[in-house]
Write a protein that holds these residues in place. Sequence first.
Motif, short mmCIF file in Angstrom:
data_model
loop_
_atom_site.label_atom_id
_atom_site.label_comp_id
_atom_site.label_asym_id
_atom_site.label_seq_id
_atom_site.Cartn_x
_atom_site.Cartn_y
_atom_site.Cartn_z
N ARG A 131 0.85 -1.19 0.00
CA ARG A 131 0.00 0.00 0.00
C ARG A 131 0.88 1.23 0.00
NH1 ARG A 131 -2.40 3.81 3.31
NH2 ARG A 131 -4.55 4.31 2.79
N GLU A 132 0.60 2.10 -0.95
CA GLU A 132 1.32 3.35 -1.00
C GLU A 132 0.92 4.18 0.22
OE1 GLU A 132 1.96 7.21 -3.93
OE2 GLU A 132 0.43 5.73 -4.36
N ASN A 133 1.85 4.41 1.13
CA ASN A 133 1.52 5.12 2.36
C ASN A 133 1.50 6.61 2.10
OD1 ASN A 133 1.13 6.07 4.92
ND2 ASN A 133 2.75 4.87 5.85
N LYS A 134 0.32 7.10 1.78
CA LYS A 134 0.16 8.51 1.51
C LYS A 134 -0.63 9.19 2.61
CE LYS A 134 -4.04 7.87 -1.23
NZ LYS A 134 -4.73 8.20 -2.47
N GLU A 166 -12.09 9.08 0.22
CA GLU A 166 -11.17 8.14 0.83
C GLU A 166 -11.48 8.00 2.31
OE1 GLU A 166 -7.05 8.14 -0.54
OE2 GLU A 166 -7.51 9.94 -1.69
N ASN A 167 -10.93 6.94 2.93
CA ASN A 167 -11.20 6.70 4.34
C ASN A 167 -10.46 7.71 5.21
OD1 ASN A 167 -12.83 4.48 3.78
ND2 ASN A 167 -11.14 3.04 3.88
N GLU A 244 0.62 4.47 13.89
CA GLU A 244 1.17 3.58 12.87
C GLU A 244 0.08 2.69 12.29
OE1 GLU A 244 4.34 1.40 14.64
OE2 GLU A 244 5.57 3.18 15.06
N LYS A 245 -0.79 2.16 13.14
CA LYS A 245 -1.88 1.30 12.69
C LYS A 245 -2.88 2.08 11.84
CE LYS A 245 -0.78 -2.58 14.83
NZ LYS A 245 -0.52 -3.86 14.10
N LEU A 246 -3.21 3.28 12.28
CA LEU A 246 -4.18 4.09 11.55
C LEU A 246 -3.66 4.47 10.18
CD1 LEU A 246 -5.38 6.46 14.44
CD2 LEU A 246 -6.67 4.58 13.41
N LYS A 247 -2.37 4.76 10.08
CA LYS A 247 -1.78 5.18 8.81
C LYS A 247 -1.77 4.05 7.78
CE LYS A 247 1.88 7.93 9.06
NZ LYS A 247 3.16 8.52 9.53
N GLU A 248 -1.87 2.81 8.23
CA GLU A 248 -1.91 1.68 7.32
C GLU A 248 -3.29 1.53 6.67
OE1 GLU A 248 -0.84 -1.67 9.66
OE2 GLU A 248 1.26 -1.08 9.90
N THR A 249 -4.29 2.16 7.26
CA THR A 249 -5.67 1.97 6.81
C THR A 249 -6.31 3.21 6.21
OG1 THR A 249 -5.97 0.29 8.54
CG2 THR A 249 -7.97 1.22 7.57
N PHE A 250 -5.96 4.38 6.74
CA PHE A 250 -6.65 5.61 6.36
C PHE A 250 -5.76 6.53 5.54
CE2 PHE A 250 -8.66 4.04 10.22
CZ PHE A 250 -10.01 4.06 9.86
#
Length: 400
Positions: A131-134, A166-167, A244-250
């Motif tokens: 996942r592109e971490n944007k 987006e989420n 860190e967890k939130l940035k993987e999803t949202f």
Amino acid sequence: MSENISTIILSESESTKEVLRRYLKEFGKFDCLEEIKDFSEIYNTLSSLSKSLLIVDVSSDFAKYKDFITNLSAAAPNCKIVAISDNPSVELIVKLMRAGAKDFLAVPIIKTEFLHVLEKIYEQLNDSNTRENKCRVITVFSNKGGIGKTSIASNLALELAKITKENVALVDLNFQLGDITSFFDIKPSFNISYMLQNLDKISSDFLLNTVEKYKDTSLYVLADPPYFKQAENISKNQISKLFEKLKETFSYVVVDTDATFDGKTVTALDNSDLIFLVTIVNLPALRNCQRILDLFSKLGYDSEKTQIVINRYMENDDIKIEDVEKVLEKSVYWKIPNNYFTMMSAINKGISVSEVNPESNVAISYKEFAMSVSDMVYRNKLIKKYSNSQIDNINDILRG
């Protein structure tokens, strides 16, 4: 084994289509579907597939394709849209990215650039772990209560979700007196205390299925703990891991903090890409804002990381924006107009200002505010892709 990606090329240029087909065949992993020109048929085909690619040539008429790109990107999140044009102006690229295009290429197509885009898209569609971490973490802060910090965080987060499709996560880090659940009139089953106690179990699916979703939007609200005692043992390390967890999803995480400089708040500020420092236009508030800017400087925050937001702004104030900027030695990023009746109606009803009156000056301001914030992501992408000589032009367009 990964499957090939169904692809549709939409272009009025036969030579461009031929080049694209040849490169796609050489790359492999993408299957070109039979030529379809009808928008309705393309929409139905791509939205029915689990993953797909649309290459759309907007050279002849951008307006013709804009709404189609917007609607398709909303209906088919697993359809990657690559826009191409023989007129690659910065303004056009920004409009395409706002509409939902995930990448842009200039015509004539450069083979190496196109193959690089194909590789990236193939990985994104076939590898759930890639996942592109944007994600951008945005914290709304003030160490003075009662100036509308929570209202700004809530309305900004909702408008970001509506504009970007987006989420977006809205996180209430005011562990003592959080108000976000009241602002949106929700009673979540899970709160931040539960999440922090179960960090090892958290996945994207877990977050999207347990964090409270606001109505039919892509806004997810992570509420403050219902009891004071639950917040006592929360550590700074837990806060960092949660981010860190939130940035993987949202794609966006909007944080509402409390008004104190405790370890949890500073951790949130440290983990933020952008801090909106909220103030109102009076001398005590501005002096306080000045002290906060000095403290942020001592914490080592880059000047661009912190931006000033004026709340309850009135054009006829004795203190003008020029005076504010002179006192703070910093430009004001945004002004939220004073509209007491609309704001109080929204708060009392537990809904956003845009739901109370979308035509009000404050609702329009929040929408434009969110648009400006989302454009920061596009601006960063463009700055990386284009030469330094174009950066000023990019900034001018995005600010306009």
